[in-house]
Motif scaffolding. Structure first.
Motif, PDB file in Angstrom:
ATOM      1  N   ALA A   1      26.734 -16.122  -1.719  1.00  0.00           N
ATOM      2  CA  ALA A   1      27.975 -16.194  -2.480  1.00  0.00           C
ATOM      3  C   ALA A   1      28.447 -17.645  -2.583  1.00  0.00           C
ATOM      4  O   ALA A   1      28.952 -18.074  -3.629  1.00  0.00           O
ATOM      5  N   LYS A   2      28.272 -18.408  -1.513  1.00  0.00           N
ATOM      6  CA  LYS A   2      28.694 -19.813  -1.533  1.00  0.00           C
ATOM      7  C   LYS A   2      27.886 -20.618  -2.544  1.00  0.00           C
ATOM      8  O   LYS A   2      28.430 -21.458  -3.272  1.00  0.00           O
ATOM      9  N   GLN A   3      26.580 -20.382  -2.592  1.00  0.00           N
ATOM     10  CA  GLN A   3      25.745 -21.092  -3.571  1.00  0.00           C
ATOM     11  C   GLN A   3      26.191 -20.766  -4.993  1.00  0.00           C
ATOM     12  O   GLN A   3      26.277 -21.650  -5.844  1.00  0.00           O
ATOM     13  N   MET A   4      26.504 -19.491  -5.249  1.00  0.00           N
ATOM     14  CA  MET A   4      26.971 -19.097  -6.569  1.00  0.00           C
ATOM     15  C   MET A   4      28.309 -19.752  -6.874  1.00  0.00           C
ATOM     16  O   MET A   4      28.526 -20.292  -7.961  1.00  0.00           O
ATOM     17  N   ALA A   5      29.227 -19.685  -5.916  1.00  0.00           N
ATOM     18  CA  ALA A   5      30.562 -20.250  -6.121  1.00  0.00           C
ATOM     19  C   ALA A   5      30.488 -21.747  -6.404  1.00  0.00           C
ATOM     20  O   ALA A   5      31.160 -22.262  -7.308  1.00  0.00           O
ATOM     21  N   ASP A   6      29.646 -22.447  -5.648  1.00  0.00           N
ATOM     22  CA  ASP A   6      29.490 -23.897  -5.855  1.00  0.00           C
ATOM     23  C   ASP A   6      28.902 -24.192  -7.231  1.00  0.00           C
ATOM     24  O   ASP A   6      29.322 -25.127  -7.916  1.00  0.00           O
ATOM     25  N   ALA A   7      27.931 -23.379  -7.647  1.00  0.00           N
ATOM     26  CA  ALA A   7      27.285 -23.576  -8.954  1.00  0.00           C
ATOM     27  C   ALA A   7      28.281 -23.371 -10.090  1.00  0.00           C
ATOM     28  O   ALA A   7      28.295 -24.135 -11.066  1.00  0.00           O
ATOM     29  N   PHE A   8      29.140 -22.362  -9.971  1.00  0.00           N
ATOM     30  CA  PHE A   8      30.115 -22.097 -11.026  1.00  0.00           C
ATOM     31  C   PHE A   8      31.154 -23.211 -11.112  1.00  0.00           C
ATOM     32  O   PHE A   8      31.561 -23.607 -12.204  1.00  0.00           O
ATOM     33  N   GLN A   9      31.576 -23.703  -9.954  1.00  0.00           N
ATOM     34  CA  GLN A   9      32.552 -24.796  -9.966  1.00  0.00           C
ATOM     35  C   GLN A   9      31.951 -26.048 -10.605  1.00  0.00           C
ATOM     36  O   GLN A   9      32.571 -26.693 -11.453  1.00  0.00           O
ATOM     37  N   GLU A  10      30.726 -26.370 -10.219  1.00  0.00           N
ATOM     38  CA  GLU A  10      30.049 -27.541 -10.779  1.00  0.00           C
ATOM     39  C   GLU A  10      29.843 -27.374 -12.289  1.00  0.00           C
ATOM     40  O   GLU A  10      30.088 -28.292 -13.069  1.00  0.00           O
TER      41      GLU A  10
ATOM     42  N   GLY B   1      36.184 -16.262  -5.598  1.00  0.00           N
ATOM     43  CA  GLY B   1      36.546 -15.246  -4.615  1.00  0.00           C
ATOM     44  C   GLY B   1      35.938 -13.881  -4.896  1.00  0.00           C
ATOM     45  O   GLY B   1      35.920 -13.012  -4.013  1.00  0.00           O
ATOM     46  N   LEU B   2      35.434 -13.684  -6.112  1.00  0.00           N
ATOM     47  CA  LEU B   2      34.856 -12.389  -6.487  1.00  0.00           C
ATOM     48  C   LEU B   2      33.353 -12.293  -6.243  1.00  0.00           C
ATOM     49  O   LEU B   2      32.816 -11.191  -6.144  1.00  0.00           O
ATOM     50  N   VAL B   3      32.676 -13.445  -6.170  1.00  0.00           N
ATOM     51  CA  VAL B   3      31.216 -13.397  -6.081  1.00  0.00           C
ATOM     52  C   VAL B   3      30.758 -12.913  -4.705  1.00  0.00           C
ATOM     53  O   VAL B   3      31.471 -13.053  -3.713  1.00  0.00           O
ATOM     54  N   LYS B   4      29.576 -12.345  -4.680  1.00  0.00           N
ATOM     55  CA  LYS B   4      28.992 -11.789  -3.453  1.00  0.00           C
ATOM     56  C   LYS B   4      27.603 -12.390  -3.244  1.00  0.00           C
ATOM     57  O   LYS B   4      27.026 -12.978  -4.152  1.00  0.00           O
ATOM     58  N   ASP B   5      27.068 -12.207  -2.041  1.00  0.00           N
ATOM     59  CA  ASP B   5      25.675 -12.569  -1.802  1.00  0.00           C
ATOM     60  C   ASP B   5      24.803 -11.700  -2.709  1.00  0.00           C
ATOM     61  O   ASP B   5      25.017 -10.483  -2.807  1.00  0.00           O
ATOM     62  N   MET B   6      23.833 -12.317  -3.356  1.00  0.00           N
ATOM     63  CA  MET B   6      22.953 -11.587  -4.268  1.00  0.00           C
ATOM     64  C   MET B   6      21.543 -11.552  -3.686  1.00  0.00           C
ATOM     65  O   MET B   6      21.060 -12.557  -3.158  1.00  0.00           O
ATOM     66  N   LYS B   7      20.922 -10.390  -3.780  1.00  0.00           N
ATOM     67  CA  LYS B   7      19.551 -10.215  -3.307  1.00  0.00           C
ATOM     68  C   LYS B   7      18.598 -10.162  -4.485  1.00  0.00           C
ATOM     69  O   LYS B   7      18.993  -9.859  -5.614  1.00  0.00           O
ATOM     70  N   LYS B   8      17.347 -10.426  -4.236  1.00  0.00           N
ATOM     71  CA  LYS B   8      16.339 -10.341  -5.283  1.00  0.00           C
ATOM     72  C   LYS B   8      16.394  -8.955  -5.922  1.00  0.00           C
ATOM     73  O   LYS B   8      16.391  -7.938  -5.237  1.00  0.00           O
TER      74      LYS B   8
ATOM     75  N   GLY C   1      39.871 -12.578 -21.295  1.00  0.00           N
ATOM     76  CA  GLY C   1      39.393 -13.266 -20.106  1.00  0.00           C
ATOM     77  C   GLY C   1      37.930 -12.998 -19.808  1.00  0.00           C
ATOM     78  O   GLY C   1      37.165 -12.595 -20.686  1.00  0.00           O
ATOM     79  N   VAL C   2      37.553 -13.220 -18.559  1.00  0.00           N
ATOM     80  CA  VAL C   2      36.162 -13.050 -18.116  1.00  0.00           C
ATOM     81  C   VAL C   2      36.104 -11.906 -17.108  1.00  0.00           C
ATOM     82  O   VAL C   2      36.830 -11.910 -16.107  1.00  0.00           O
ATOM     83  N   GLU C   3      35.260 -10.937 -17.397  1.00  0.00           N
ATOM     84  CA  GLU C   3      35.064  -9.815 -16.476  1.00  0.00           C
ATOM     85  C   GLU C   3      33.730 -10.000 -15.767  1.00  0.00           C
ATOM     86  O   GLU C   3      32.725 -10.280 -16.410  1.00  0.00           O
ATOM     87  N   LEU C   4      33.746  -9.837 -14.445  1.00  0.00           N
ATOM     88  CA  LEU C   4      32.530  -9.973 -13.645  1.00  0.00           C
ATOM     89  C   LEU C   4      32.079  -8.610 -13.151  1.00  0.00           C
ATOM     90  O   LEU C   4      32.862  -7.838 -12.578  1.00  0.00           O
ATOM     91  N   MET C   5      30.802  -8.305 -13.400  1.00  0.00           N
ATOM     92  CA  MET C   5      30.178  -7.087 -12.905  1.00  0.00           C
ATOM     93  C   MET C   5      29.091  -7.494 -11.907  1.00  0.00           C
ATOM     94  O   MET C   5      28.287  -8.383 -12.201  1.00  0.00           O
ATOM     95  N   ILE C   6      29.078  -6.863 -10.749  1.00  0.00           N
ATOM     96  CA  ILE C   6      28.056  -7.130  -9.735  1.00  0.00           C
ATOM     97  C   ILE C   6      27.358  -5.825  -9.381  1.00  0.00           C
ATOM     98  O   ILE C   6      28.018  -4.834  -9.033  1.00  0.00           O
ATOM     99  N   ARG C   7      26.043  -5.812  -9.539  1.00  0.00           N
ATOM    100  CA  ARG C   7      25.240  -4.613  -9.277  1.00  0.00           C
ATOM    101  C   ARG C   7      25.791  -3.387 -10.022  1.00  0.00           C
ATOM    102  O   ARG C   7      25.837  -2.287  -9.495  1.00  0.00           O
ATOM    103  N   GLY C   8      26.221  -3.611 -11.271  1.00  0.00           N
ATOM    104  CA  GLY C   8      26.691  -2.523 -12.113  1.00  0.00           C
ATOM    105  C   GLY C   8      28.120  -2.084 -11.881  1.00  0.00           C
ATOM    106  O   GLY C   8      28.615  -1.195 -12.561  1.00  0.00           O
TER     107      GLY C   8
END
Length: 196
Positions: free
Chosen positions: A101-110, A132-139, A151-158
């Motif tokens: 989640a941290k890698q994703m959050a950092d990537a989005f901010q950058e 704050g909404l992102v989660k750890d993602m698995k392969k 706005g922007v809607e985020l869907m994670i794993r459906g």
């Protein structure tokens, strides 16, 4: 390796992709790095067409992070026109490796900081909310962003993780992928490649 990729679509949270792939009359439009993406998706009652696909690659080693497709109401090769448009847009991602989640959050901010062109200071709190909404993602996991006039809607794993911002944020955040400084040029080029 191909067998693993095929079975990955039937993991919990990926049923939508599996359903689209197996429904008669809805043939996958593209396959990228073993990931099949549907020809079209529905958002707010509107049919969005696959505009293009790309791979998010990281580091100088070009490690594949996720395969993704950009869906639009009206196909286009113009990143600025897409970002400024009020049409509904969607980016659907399938992860090819584990990402925290941290890698994703950092990537989005950058991505936001490198590509925002208007109202950036006012919109910055929205990036914090999104992080704050992102989660750890698995392969094999999916993450989807819907860009709308509200706005922007985020869907994670459906599943819906939440909505952030307004139309202005929607117009700026999509630039993370199709703005002047995308995460990697090939991803932007693929998204803007259009469907032949």
């Amino acid at each position: 390796m191909k067998t693993k990729t095929a079975f990955a679509f039937f993991r919990p949270g990926l049923w939508t992709v599996a359903f689209l792939m197996l429904t008669p009359g809805i043939a996958p439009a593209a396959e990228i790095s073993g990931v099949k993406l549907p020809d079209q998706v529905t958002l707010q009652g509107k049919m969005l067409k696959l505009n293009g696909t790309g791979l998010r690659q990281a580091t100088i080693l070009k490690i594949n992070v996720y395969a993704a497709g950009l869906y639009l109401e009206n196909v286009s090769k113009d990143g600025e026109a897409i970002a400024n448009s009020d049409q509904a847009k969607s980016i659907q991602m399938v992860f090819l490796r584990d990402v925290s989640a941290k890698q994703m959050a950092d990537a989005f901010q950058e991505g936001f900081e490198k590509n925002c062109v208007a109202g950036c200071a006012e919109l910055k709190p929205d990036i914090g909310k999104l992080q704050g909404l992102v989660k750890d993602m698995k392969k094999g996991d999916t993450m989807t962003f819907h860009f709308t006039s509200s706005g922007v809607e985020l869907m994670i794993r459906g599943q819906k993780a939440g909505s952030v911002g307004d139309k202005a944020f929607s117009h700026q955040f999509i630039r993370c992928w199709i703005g002047k400084n995308p995460p990697n040029a090939e991803l932007k080029e693929g998204f803007l490649g259009g469907k032949k």
